[in-house]
Design an enzyme around this catalytic site. Sequence first.
Site, PDB file in Angstrom:
ATOM      1  CD  GLU A 185      -3.164  -0.916   0.564  1.00 51.58           C
ATOM      2  OE1 GLU A 185      -3.172   0.178  -0.505  1.00 51.58           O
ATOM      3  OE2 GLU A 185      -4.348  -1.439   0.640  1.00 51.58           O
ATOM      4  CE  LYS A 242      -6.632   7.479   2.324  1.00 51.71           C
ATOM      5  NZ  LYS A 242      -7.014   6.001   2.656  1.00 51.71           N
ATOM      6  NE  ARG A 273     -10.766   8.126   0.015  1.00 50.52           N
ATOM      7  CZ  ARG A 273     -11.068   8.340   1.396  1.00 50.52           C
ATOM      8  NH1 ARG A 273     -11.831   9.247   1.739  1.00 50.52           N
ATOM      9  NH2 ARG A 273     -10.738   7.421   2.145  1.00 50.52           N
TER      10      ARG A 273
HETATM   11  P1  NAD Z   1      -4.864  -6.435  10.494  1.00 50.05           P
HETATM   12  O1  NAD Z   1      -5.586  -5.241  11.153  1.00 50.05           O
HETATM   13  O2  NAD Z   1      -5.624  -7.746  10.406  1.00 50.05           O
HETATM   14  O3  NAD Z   1      -3.610  -6.489  11.074  1.00 50.05           O
HETATM   15  C1  NAD Z   1      -2.536  -7.520  10.714  1.00 50.05           C
HETATM   16  C2  NAD Z   1      -2.113  -8.264  11.678  1.00 50.05           C
HETATM   17  O4  NAD Z   1      -1.140  -7.933  12.500  1.00 50.05           O
HETATM   18  C3  NAD Z   1      -3.007  -8.948  12.899  1.00 50.05           C
HETATM   19  O5  NAD Z   1      -2.954  -9.877  13.147  1.00 50.05           O
HETATM   20  C4  NAD Z   1      -2.942  -7.720  13.883  1.00 50.05           C
HETATM   21  O6  NAD Z   1      -3.412  -8.388  14.946  1.00 50.05           O
HETATM   22  C5  NAD Z   1      -1.304  -7.785  13.829  1.00 50.05           C
HETATM   23  N1  NAD Z   1      -0.853  -6.636  14.332  1.00 50.05           N
HETATM   24  C6  NAD Z   1      -1.388  -5.189  13.957  1.00 50.05           C
HETATM   25  N2  NAD Z   1      -0.300  -4.363  14.721  1.00 50.05           N
HETATM   26  C7  NAD Z   1       0.843  -5.203  15.205  1.00 50.05           C
HETATM   27  C8  NAD Z   1       1.922  -4.818  16.001  1.00 50.05           C
HETATM   28  N3  NAD Z   1       2.208  -3.579  15.807  1.00 50.05           N
HETATM   29  N4  NAD Z   1       2.645  -5.937  16.186  1.00 50.05           N
HETATM   30  C9  NAD Z   1       2.437  -7.148  16.028  1.00 50.05           C
HETATM   31  N5  NAD Z   1       1.174  -7.441  15.299  1.00 50.05           N
HETATM   32  C10 NAD Z   1       0.559  -6.552  15.106  1.00 50.05           C
HETATM   33  O7  NAD Z   1      -4.682  -5.962   8.893  1.00 50.05           O
HETATM   34  P2  NAD Z   1      -4.260  -4.684   8.111  1.00 50.05           P
HETATM   35  O8  NAD Z   1      -3.066  -5.092   7.059  1.00 50.05           O
HETATM   36  O9  NAD Z   1      -3.365  -3.598   9.339  1.00 50.05           O
HETATM   37  O10 NAD Z   1      -5.461  -4.069   7.551  1.00 50.05           O
HETATM   38  C11 NAD Z   1      -6.131  -4.659   6.451  1.00 50.05           C
HETATM   39  C12 NAD Z   1      -7.559  -4.101   6.522  1.00 50.05           C
HETATM   40  O11 NAD Z   1      -7.567  -2.737   6.237  1.00 50.05           O
HETATM   41  C13 NAD Z   1      -8.384  -4.704   5.465  1.00 50.05           C
HETATM   42  O12 NAD Z   1      -9.717  -5.121   5.983  1.00 50.05           O
HETATM   43  C14 NAD Z   1      -8.556  -3.536   4.380  1.00 50.05           C
HETATM   44  O13 NAD Z   1      -9.841  -3.825   3.653  1.00 50.05           O
HETATM   45  C15 NAD Z   1      -8.513  -2.535   5.339  1.00 50.05           C
HETATM   46  N6  NAD Z   1      -8.036  -1.268   4.417  1.00 50.05           N
HETATM   47  C16 NAD Z   1      -9.016   0.037   4.865  1.00 50.05           C
HETATM   48  C17 NAD Z   1      -8.873   1.077   4.246  1.00 50.05           C
HETATM   49  C18 NAD Z   1      -9.605   2.322   4.238  1.00 50.05           C
HETATM   50  O14 NAD Z   1      -9.241   3.260   3.754  1.00 50.05           O
HETATM   51  N7  NAD Z   1     -10.297   2.171   5.415  1.00 50.05           N
HETATM   52  C19 NAD Z   1      -7.564   1.033   3.540  1.00 50.05           C
HETATM   53  C20 NAD Z   1      -6.835  -0.179   3.249  1.00 50.05           C
HETATM   54  C21 NAD Z   1      -7.035  -1.178   3.811  1.00 50.05           C
HETATM   55  N1  GLY Z   2      -8.040   2.900   0.504  1.00 53.49           N
HETATM   56  C1  GLY Z   2      -8.511   3.766  -0.361  1.00 53.49           C
HETATM   57  C2  GLY Z   2      -9.269   4.943   0.142  1.00 53.49           C
HETATM   58  O1  GLY Z   2      -8.914   5.461   1.343  1.00 53.49           O
HETATM   59  O2  GLY Z   2     -10.000   5.515  -0.526  1.00 53.49           O
END
Ligand code: NAD
Ligand code: GLY
Length: 379
Positions: free
Chosen positions: A196, A238, A252
């Site tokens: 990302e 962003k 966006r």
């Molecule tokens: P996640 O929140 O599942 O975290 C990943 C893993 O890392 C989990 O097992 C968590 O417990 C662990 N973890 C988190 N922080 C940690 C740390 N500091 N130390 C050790 N372990 C840690 O996944 P992610 O990759 O952070 O997020 C993925 C999600 O984000 C998806 O659902 C995706 O759709 C969403 N997303 C949302 C947006 C948005 O604009 N809202 C943008 C991109 C992605």
């Molecule tokens: N991750 C896409 C958005 O925030 O628009």
Amino acid sequence: MTAVLKNSPSNSERLPVDLGDRAYDIVVGDGLLAQAGALIRPVLVRPRVVVISDENVAAQYLDRLQASLAKADIRNETIILPAGEGTKDLAHLGDLTDRLLDLKIDRSTTLMALGGGVIGDITGFAAAILLRGVAFVQMPTTLLAQVDSSVGGKTGINTRHGKNLLGAFYQPQLVIADLTTLDSLPRREFLAGYAETVKYGFLGDPEFFEWLERHGDALCAGDRDAQRHAVLTSCRMKAEIVAADEREADRRALLNFGHTFGHALEAETGFGDSLLHGEAVAIGMVMAFELSARLGLCPAGDVDRARRHMAARGLPTDAGRIALPSWTAERMVAHMHQDKKAMDGKLTLILARGIGRAFVERSVDESMVLALWRDILPG
Ligand code: NAD
Ligand code: GLY
């Protein structure tokens, strides 16, 4: 533009997200967990927060956050959810909102999301709908959440029909990204966040991509200055895009580069941990470049350069290597139609004229998309 504003500790930088009466700051720095109480105090209506976290993050960081909140005289309670993408569903949302109501929160209570994108997305959505809206603060602890999901107010959960299909645009009051938390992130999760991060270079900042070509290894090896630069550069872009197009009327959508392909992969893998969101996006971005090249829009050299850069860091870049025999091109395109950008039964894709030159394309020839999947999937 980097601004040093009120209440900004010397080990951090603040970036504004200029959204008028919904404006807020992103604070990026080291050791901010210990200062979180003092940082959020000015944005609280009353000194009461409920921290929402997952079991992995809470085990590492909850004590430090609670101590910091207590030091700032902020009453705090905690709700811990299971870790992983499976938590972003209706059942967990119902459980979370019931547990928050059990705590007798009111409209002056602030929710605090301590965790990755999963915790940020579900907490933000709960905040948007509880009591018709309570305030929330993002404290992202994954690279993915620090560079992307904690900023911009996209909140939501998955349904059996697809990714993030229930949700709301709902902005946080503050984002606090403590870079120190990245040290405990499992390597695979870190790399998913790297996808990302590199996305910003691909979609609109070729210099940032060149910088990542030079410093990506250091960043992934834990170099704090490289991480700081990458998080600040990503958040700056962003924030600028979100301020210009909060509700994704147009620009966006560029932030979804690679995501429509990626969502199809995630749907096939059941939104589970077998393919992380960032990994799906990495494969999806290569597919977006590849389709752009097939359409004569993007030099083939840029497709290779993008693929090589991500593969060299250890990210997956080829759907064919993870595909099951049941994955057909038709199924993948059907998943792509569930994308929120699809309109009147037509796909909207983010394509590129080269690295750093993405654009929104609303009239993609679907047969080209089918052909791309057919060529990539085995069998
Ligand atoms: P996640 O929140 O599942 O975290 C990943 C893993 O890392 C989990 O097992 C968590 O417990 C662990 N973890 C988190 N922080 C940690 C740390 N500091 N130390 C050790 N372990 C840690 O996944 P992610 O990759 O952070 O997020 C993925 C999600 O984000 C998806 O659902 C995706 O759709 C969403 N997303 C949302 C947006 C948005 O604009 N809202 C943008 C991109 C992605
Ligand atoms: N991750 C896409 C958005 O925030 O628009």
